[in-house]
Design a protein around this motif. Structure first.
Motif, PDB file in Angstrom:
ATOM      1  N   LYS A  64      -0.204   3.403  10.298  1.00 30.76           N
ATOM      2  CA  LYS A  64      -1.215   2.383  10.009  1.00 30.76           C
ATOM      3  C   LYS A  64      -1.007   1.140  10.873  1.00 30.76           C
ATOM      4  CE  LYS A  64      -2.192   3.777   5.281  1.00 30.76           C
ATOM      5  NZ  LYS A  64      -2.066   3.436   3.869  1.00 30.76           N
ATOM      6  N   GLU A  65       0.260   0.813  11.125  1.00 31.85           N
ATOM      7  CA  GLU A  65       0.565  -0.382  11.903  1.00 31.85           C
ATOM      8  C   GLU A  65       0.202  -0.222  13.382  1.00 31.85           C
ATOM      9  OE1 GLU A  65       1.552  -3.416  10.770  1.00 31.85           O
ATOM     10  OE2 GLU A  65       1.096  -2.457   8.865  1.00 31.85           O
ATOM     11  N   LEU A  98       6.318   7.979   3.430  1.00 27.13           N
ATOM     12  CA  LEU A  98       5.704   6.644   3.358  1.00 27.13           C
ATOM     13  C   LEU A  98       6.033   5.810   4.587  1.00 27.13           C
ATOM     14  CD1 LEU A  98       6.147   5.722  -0.388  1.00 27.13           C
ATOM     15  CD2 LEU A  98       4.030   6.196   0.824  1.00 27.13           C
ATOM     16  N   THR A  99       7.250   5.972   5.083  1.00 25.73           N
ATOM     17  CA  THR A  99       7.633   5.263   6.304  1.00 25.73           C
ATOM     18  C   THR A  99       6.749   5.702   7.457  1.00 25.73           C
ATOM     19  OG1 THR A  99       9.907   5.078   5.535  1.00 25.73           O
ATOM     20  CG2 THR A  99       9.543   4.776   7.887  1.00 25.73           C
ATOM     21  N   GLN A 135       3.705   7.034   7.244  1.00 28.77           N
ATOM     22  CA  GLN A 135       2.334   6.577   6.992  1.00 28.77           C
ATOM     23  C   GLN A 135       2.186   5.094   7.322  1.00 28.77           C
ATOM     24  OE1 GLN A 135       1.533   7.494   2.898  1.00 28.77           O
ATOM     25  NE2 GLN A 135       1.527   9.691   3.235  1.00 28.77           N
ATOM     26  N   THR A 136       3.165   4.297   6.927  1.00 26.94           N
ATOM     27  CA  THR A 136       3.106   2.858   7.196  1.00 26.94           C
ATOM     28  C   THR A 136       3.165   2.594   8.686  1.00 26.94           C
ATOM     29  OG1 THR A 136       4.147   2.385   5.073  1.00 26.94           O
ATOM     30  CG2 THR A 136       4.209   0.642   6.709  1.00 26.94           C
ATOM     31  N   SER A 154       2.227  -2.279  -2.368  1.00 29.07           N
ATOM     32  CA  SER A 154       1.207  -1.370  -2.886  1.00 29.07           C
ATOM     33  C   SER A 154       1.819  -0.025  -3.267  1.00 29.07           C
ATOM     34  CB  SER A 154       0.107  -1.179  -1.845  1.00 29.07           C
ATOM     35  OG  SER A 154      -0.823  -0.217  -2.264  1.00 29.07           O
ATOM     36  N   ASN A 155       2.701   0.500  -2.427  1.00 30.30           N
ATOM     37  CA  ASN A 155       3.348   1.781  -2.714  1.00 30.30           C
ATOM     38  C   ASN A 155       4.298   1.670  -3.901  1.00 30.30           C
ATOM     39  OD1 ASN A 155       2.057   3.292  -0.731  1.00 30.30           O
ATOM     40  ND2 ASN A 155       3.556   2.749   0.814  1.00 30.30           N
ATOM     41  N   HIS A 163       1.683  -3.080   2.283  1.00 32.80           N
ATOM     42  CA  HIS A 163       1.762  -1.631   2.070  1.00 32.80           C
ATOM     43  C   HIS A 163       2.959  -1.260   1.204  1.00 32.80           C
ATOM     44  CE1 HIS A 163      -1.501  -0.414   4.659  1.00 32.80           C
ATOM     45  NE2 HIS A 163      -1.028  -1.162   5.634  1.00 32.80           N
ATOM     46  N   LEU A 164       4.095  -1.893   1.453  1.00 33.95           N
ATOM     47  CA  LEU A 164       5.288  -1.589   0.667  1.00 33.95           C
ATOM     48  C   LEU A 164       5.110  -1.963  -0.806  1.00 33.95           C
ATOM     49  CD1 LEU A 164       8.063  -2.719   3.150  1.00 33.95           C
ATOM     50  CD2 LEU A 164       7.459  -0.373   2.532  1.00 33.95           C
ATOM     51  N   VAL A 186       2.692  -4.954   6.690  1.00 32.45           N
ATOM     52  CA  VAL A 186       3.713  -4.001   6.251  1.00 32.45           C
ATOM     53  C   VAL A 186       4.149  -4.307   4.825  1.00 32.45           C
ATOM     54  CG1 VAL A 186       6.069  -3.191   6.657  1.00 32.45           C
ATOM     55  CG2 VAL A 186       4.532  -3.508   8.581  1.00 32.45           C
TER      56      VAL A 186
END
Length: 64
Positions: free
Chosen positions: A61-62, A54-55, A57-58, A8-9, A5-6, A2
């Protein structure tokens, strides 16, 4: 994963050559100690709608 990803964003949506602030803070939880993570970029164009997407999408993915 997580946090990756954060970060990266934050890089992806931040202006070129801008700073990204990453803060860690120890917090007390009912189950014991925990950590609060804050990742902030300087993007003026990042809206609440973007944050929500984004929340989602993350989270998707998780669960994979």
């Amino acid at each position: 994963m997580v946090l990756s990803h954060l970060i990266s964003n934050a890089i992806k949506f931040g202006p070129r050559a801008s700073e990204i602030e990453i803060k860690l803070k120890e917090v007390s939880l009912r189950q014991g100690a925990g950590v609060e993570v804050s990742i902030v970029n300087e993007s003026a164009n990042f809206t609440e709608k973007d944050r929500y997407q984004l929340t989602l999408q993350t989270a998707a993915k998780e669960t994979l």
